[in-house]
Design an enzyme around this catalytic site. Structure first.
Site, PDB file in Angstrom:
ATOM      1  N   ARG A 181       0.825  -1.206   0.000  1.00  0.00           N
ATOM      2  CA  ARG A 181       0.000   0.000   0.000  1.00  0.00           C
ATOM      3  C   ARG A 181       0.854   1.248   0.000  1.00  0.00           C
ATOM      4  O   ARG A 181       1.769   1.388   0.795  1.00  0.00           O
ATOM      5  CB  ARG A 181      -0.920   0.017   1.236  1.00  0.00           C
ATOM      6  CG  ARG A 181      -1.922   1.147   1.210  1.00  0.00           C
ATOM      7  CD  ARG A 181      -2.927   1.047   2.330  1.00  0.00           C
ATOM      8  NE  ARG A 181      -2.418   1.602   3.573  1.00  0.00           N
ATOM      9  CZ  ARG A 181      -3.209   1.989   4.580  1.00  0.00           C
ATOM     10  NH1 ARG A 181      -4.510   1.842   4.493  1.00  0.00           N
ATOM     11  NH2 ARG A 181      -2.701   2.481   5.684  1.00  0.00           N
ATOM     12  N   THR A 205      -1.367   7.481  -1.034  1.00  0.00           N
ATOM     13  CA  THR A 205      -2.622   7.326  -1.776  1.00  0.00           C
ATOM     14  C   THR A 205      -3.496   6.199  -1.253  1.00  0.00           C
ATOM     15  O   THR A 205      -4.677   6.129  -1.599  1.00  0.00           O
ATOM     16  CB  THR A 205      -2.330   7.042  -3.265  1.00  0.00           C
ATOM     17  OG1 THR A 205      -1.668   5.768  -3.374  1.00  0.00           O
ATOM     18  CG2 THR A 205      -1.440   8.125  -3.851  1.00  0.00           C
ATOM     19  N   ASP A 253      -0.978  -1.651  13.374  1.00  0.00           N
ATOM     20  CA  ASP A 253      -0.473  -2.313  12.178  1.00  0.00           C
ATOM     21  C   ASP A 253      -0.288  -3.795  12.489  1.00  0.00           C
ATOM     22  O   ASP A 253       0.603  -4.178  13.258  1.00  0.00           O
ATOM     23  CB  ASP A 253       0.859  -1.681  11.758  1.00  0.00           C
ATOM     24  CG  ASP A 253       1.349  -2.207  10.418  1.00  0.00           C
ATOM     25  OD1 ASP A 253       1.585  -3.433  10.316  1.00  0.00           O
ATOM     26  OD2 ASP A 253       1.489  -1.410   9.475  1.00  0.00           O
ATOM     27  N   ASP A 271       3.276  -5.285  11.746  1.00  0.00           N
ATOM     28  CA  ASP A 271       4.294  -4.824  12.687  1.00  0.00           C
ATOM     29  C   ASP A 271       4.131  -5.507  14.043  1.00  0.00           C
ATOM     30  O   ASP A 271       5.114  -5.910  14.670  1.00  0.00           O
ATOM     31  CB  ASP A 271       4.215  -3.308  12.850  1.00  0.00           C
ATOM     32  CG  ASP A 271       4.853  -2.561  11.691  1.00  0.00           C
ATOM     33  OD1 ASP A 271       5.577  -3.205  10.902  1.00  0.00           O
ATOM     34  OD2 ASP A 271       4.609  -1.358  11.564  1.00  0.00           O
TER      35      ASP A 271
END
Length: 206
Positions: free
Chosen positions: A101, A105, A196, A199
């Site tokens: 990703r 954007t 995340d 992570d």
């Protein structure tokens, strides 16, 4: 086509997964438990073969899973969902889709796509966070292009925005989630979410 688990064991795991104090080793264990529980729901209608087996005391009616599964984790976070699929399901092959990703954007770019034959098999798309839906919809495009049908999307947390995109672009795909959260923030992260996932799973956070 959205199925949000109501199982109390899933809710218990989710409480600990969301907790920012949960360390990576425990996070990985909890993720495996959640996916194991979701798999029971996502595969409840698989085709079976009915026959008999011989027990030590005589014949018994038996059902065995007839349908083959293709597990398709979206790299890298989806790898954390793969283990339970390989352990629980008897006929599994694995494909991989790499989507990255763009943080500005929020659009996904394909950097890897390796799928086994899909004809006659049930694809299980494994992606822990269904956020904007762009990555998930693109991954399903690739699965369909490779001949896949009856795809099921297994995720840990979904946002309404992502669910809406999947329903619009792939209305036949069933989504199995442990939780449906409020929505996305201005960075396209799920809120309240759990941070995340990759992570936290691999211990690569700041």
């Amino acid at each position: 086509m959205l199925h949000v688990s109501k199982h109390p064991l899933v809710a218990d795991c989710m409480a600990k997964l969301r907790d920012k104090r949960t360390e990576p080793d425990e996070f990985r264990s909890l993720a495996r438990k959640v996916i194991s529980l979701l798999l029971y729901e996502a595969t409840a209608d698989l085709a079976v073969h009915r026959g008999t087996v011989e027990t030590p005391l005589g014949p018994a009616e038996a059902e065995t899973v007839e349908q083959e599964i293709v597990a398709v984790p979206v790299l890298r976070a989806g790898l954390g969902l793969l283990g339970p699929v390989l352990e629980l399901l008897p006929k599994v092959s694995v494909g991989y889709i790499g989507l990255e990703r763009d943080e500005d954007t929020a659009v996904a770019r394909i950097y890897y796509n390796k799928l086994p034959p899909l004809t006659g098999k049930v694809p299980l798309l494994l992606d822990p966070m269904l956020a904007t839906g762009g990555s998930g919809a693109r991954a399903i495009d690739l699965i369909k292009d490779a001949g896949g049908t009856d795809c099921r999307f297994v995720c840990v947390v979904a946002a309404p925005e992502g669910v809406r995109v999947i329903e619009e672009r792939h209305p036949e795909v069933r989504i199995f989630a442990a939780a449906l959260d409020a929505g996305l923030n201005d960075r396209a992260y799920i809120v309240p979410g759990l941070g995340d996932f990759g992570d936290r799973l691999f211990g690569t956070g700041g």
